[in-house]
Design a protein around this motif. Sequence first.
Motif, PDB file in Angstrom:
ATOM      1  N   TRP A 134       0.841  -1.192   0.000  1.00  0.00           N
ATOM      2  CA  TRP A 134       0.000   0.000   0.000  1.00  0.00           C
ATOM      3  C   TRP A 134       0.882   1.250   0.000  1.00  0.00           C
ATOM      4  CZ3 TRP A 134      -4.882  -0.965  -0.955  1.00  0.00           C
ATOM      5  CH2 TRP A 134      -5.421  -2.199  -0.581  1.00  0.00           C
ATOM      6  N   GLY A 135       0.335   2.340  -0.469  1.00  0.00           N
ATOM      7  CA  GLY A 135       0.965   3.625  -0.268  1.00  0.00           C
ATOM      8  C   GLY A 135       0.543   4.115   1.109  1.00  0.00           C
ATOM      9  N   ALA A 136       1.433   4.783   1.812  1.00  0.00           N
ATOM     10  CA  ALA A 136       1.092   5.244   3.159  1.00  0.00           C
ATOM     11  C   ALA A 136       1.915   6.456   3.537  1.00  0.00           C
ATOM     12  CB  ALA A 136       1.310   4.123   4.168  1.00  0.00           C
ATOM     13  N   ASN A 137       1.323   7.287   4.405  1.00  0.00           N
ATOM     14  CA  ASN A 137       1.993   8.485   4.880  1.00  0.00           C
ATOM     15  C   ASN A 137       1.535   8.797   6.289  1.00  0.00           C
ATOM     16  OD1 ASN A 137       2.508  11.589   5.046  1.00  0.00           O
ATOM     17  ND2 ASN A 137       3.590  10.913   3.215  1.00  0.00           N
ATOM     18  N   TRP A 138       2.461   9.281   7.112  1.00  0.00           N
ATOM     19  CA  TRP A 138       2.207   9.644   8.504  1.00  0.00           C
ATOM     20  C   TRP A 138       2.194  11.157   8.581  1.00  0.00           C
ATOM     21  CZ3 TRP A 138       6.311   8.029  12.714  1.00  0.00           C
ATOM     22  CH2 TRP A 138       5.966   8.550  13.960  1.00  0.00           C
ATOM     23  N   LEU A 139       1.027  11.733   8.914  1.00  0.00           N
ATOM     24  CA  LEU A 139       0.889  13.184   9.006  1.00  0.00           C
ATOM     25  C   LEU A 139       0.443  13.600  10.403  1.00  0.00           C
ATOM     26  CD1 LEU A 139      -0.978  13.966   5.645  1.00  0.00           C
ATOM     27  CD2 LEU A 139       1.467  14.132   6.114  1.00  0.00           C
ATOM     28  N   SER A 140       0.677  14.855  10.695  1.00  0.00           N
ATOM     29  CA  SER A 140       0.175  15.422  11.950  1.00  0.00           C
ATOM     30  C   SER A 140      -0.296  16.842  11.626  1.00  0.00           C
ATOM     31  CB  SER A 140       1.235  15.374  13.045  1.00  0.00           C
ATOM     32  OG  SER A 140       2.420  16.002  12.613  1.00  0.00           O
ATOM     33  N   GLY A 141       0.471  17.852  11.955  1.00  0.00           N
ATOM     34  CA  GLY A 141       0.094  19.226  11.654  1.00  0.00           C
ATOM     35  C   GLY A 141      -0.732  19.837  12.768  1.00  0.00           C
ATOM     36  N   TRP A 142      -1.117  21.084  12.575  1.00  0.00           N
ATOM     37  CA  TRP A 142      -1.845  21.814  13.611  1.00  0.00           C
ATOM     38  C   TRP A 142      -3.134  21.111  13.998  1.00  0.00           C
ATOM     39  CZ3 TRP A 142      -6.793  23.470  12.941  1.00  0.00           C
ATOM     40  CH2 TRP A 142      -7.262  23.616  11.632  1.00  0.00           C
ATOM     41  N   ILE A 143      -3.753  20.461  13.037  1.00  0.00           N
ATOM     42  CA  ILE A 143      -5.048  19.827  13.299  1.00  0.00           C
ATOM     43  C   ILE A 143      -4.922  18.699  14.333  1.00  0.00           C
ATOM     44  CG2 ILE A 143      -5.006  18.109  11.421  1.00  0.00           C
ATOM     45  CD1 ILE A 143      -7.957  20.402  12.297  1.00  0.00           C
ATOM     46  N   ALA A 144      -3.766  18.044  14.387  1.00  0.00           N
ATOM     47  CA  ALA A 144      -3.553  16.966  15.364  1.00  0.00           C
ATOM     48  C   ALA A 144      -3.385  17.515  16.775  1.00  0.00           C
ATOM     49  CB  ALA A 144      -2.322  16.146  14.982  1.00  0.00           C
ATOM     50  N   GLU A 145      -2.979  18.778  16.895  1.00  0.00           N
ATOM     51  CA  GLU A 145      -2.723  19.393  18.202  1.00  0.00           C
ATOM     52  C   GLU A 145      -3.892  20.229  18.710  1.00  0.00           C
ATOM     53  OE1 GLU A 145       0.000  18.836  20.040  1.00  0.00           O
ATOM     54  OE2 GLU A 145       0.755  17.489  18.477  1.00  0.00           O
ATOM     55  N   ASP A 146      -4.866  20.472  17.870  1.00  0.00           N
ATOM     56  CA  ASP A 146      -5.967  21.347  18.252  1.00  0.00           C
ATOM     57  C   ASP A 146      -6.967  20.596  19.142  1.00  0.00           C
ATOM     58  OD1 ASP A 146      -7.304  24.064  17.639  1.00  0.00           O
ATOM     59  OD2 ASP A 146      -8.901  22.585  17.360  1.00  0.00           O
ATOM     60  N   ARG A 147      -7.007  20.955  20.423  1.00  0.00           N
ATOM     61  CA  ARG A 147      -7.830  20.234  21.401  1.00  0.00           C
ATOM     62  C   ARG A 147      -9.314  20.221  21.039  1.00  0.00           C
ATOM     63  NH1 ARG A 147      -5.343  16.374  23.293  1.00  0.00           N
ATOM     64  NH2 ARG A 147      -7.276  16.030  24.398  1.00  0.00           N
ATOM     65  N   PRO A 148      -9.929  21.357  20.691  1.00  0.00           N
ATOM     66  CA  PRO A 148     -11.345  21.274  20.333  1.00  0.00           C
ATOM     67  C   PRO A 148     -11.600  20.328  19.153  1.00  0.00           C
ATOM     68  CG  PRO A 148     -10.766  23.538  20.799  1.00  0.00           C
ATOM     69  CD  PRO A 148      -9.470  22.753  20.776  1.00  0.00           C
TER      70      PRO A 148
END
Length: 192
Positions: A134-148
Amino acid sequence: MPTPNPAAMDFLLSRRSRPAKTLTGPAPDRAALMPLLTAAARSPDHGKLEPWRFIVLEGAALQRLATAAAGRGAALGFEPAQADKARAQFADSPLCVAVVESPKDSPKVPAIEQTYSAGAVCLALLNAALASGWGANWLSGWIAEDRPFVEDTLGLAPQERIAGFLHIGTESSAPPERPRPDLDAITTWVSE
């Protein structure tokens, strides 16, 4: 001593994440995803605490998160391009596994070790997907840290956080190789 596995070593020496924007369907179905999750769950875990869990996002759930990410970015006053990048992460994904760091109280296992274990789960899931074709990628970014965002859309508890969003699907184009670290510059040998 374990038996050498040259094929596994060859894979590790040549592995390459696939950019999330190049992933399309089909994505692994539940039967194909379970071995990948099983491999990820074999990551180092001091104390057998399982300080992580999985949220598998597909179909309408991805579109719901895309809409929520766009709205949250706008509410935070982000530039449209920055908000759209978070929206597209979900809108364009054929399948996403949110790896949630879910720390456990332990007098023996420090919180940082549990964080490292959650990161190991992300890498193991990424490599399991790639090794399975499979193709795969590990992302995060601001959206992963935004508590709400993570609490409202994914139901994370206050002590939980996103270790990574693992996007998995069929690659539409092979990425070019990228420069790799200069081992001589980052390795110190200590003999005495």
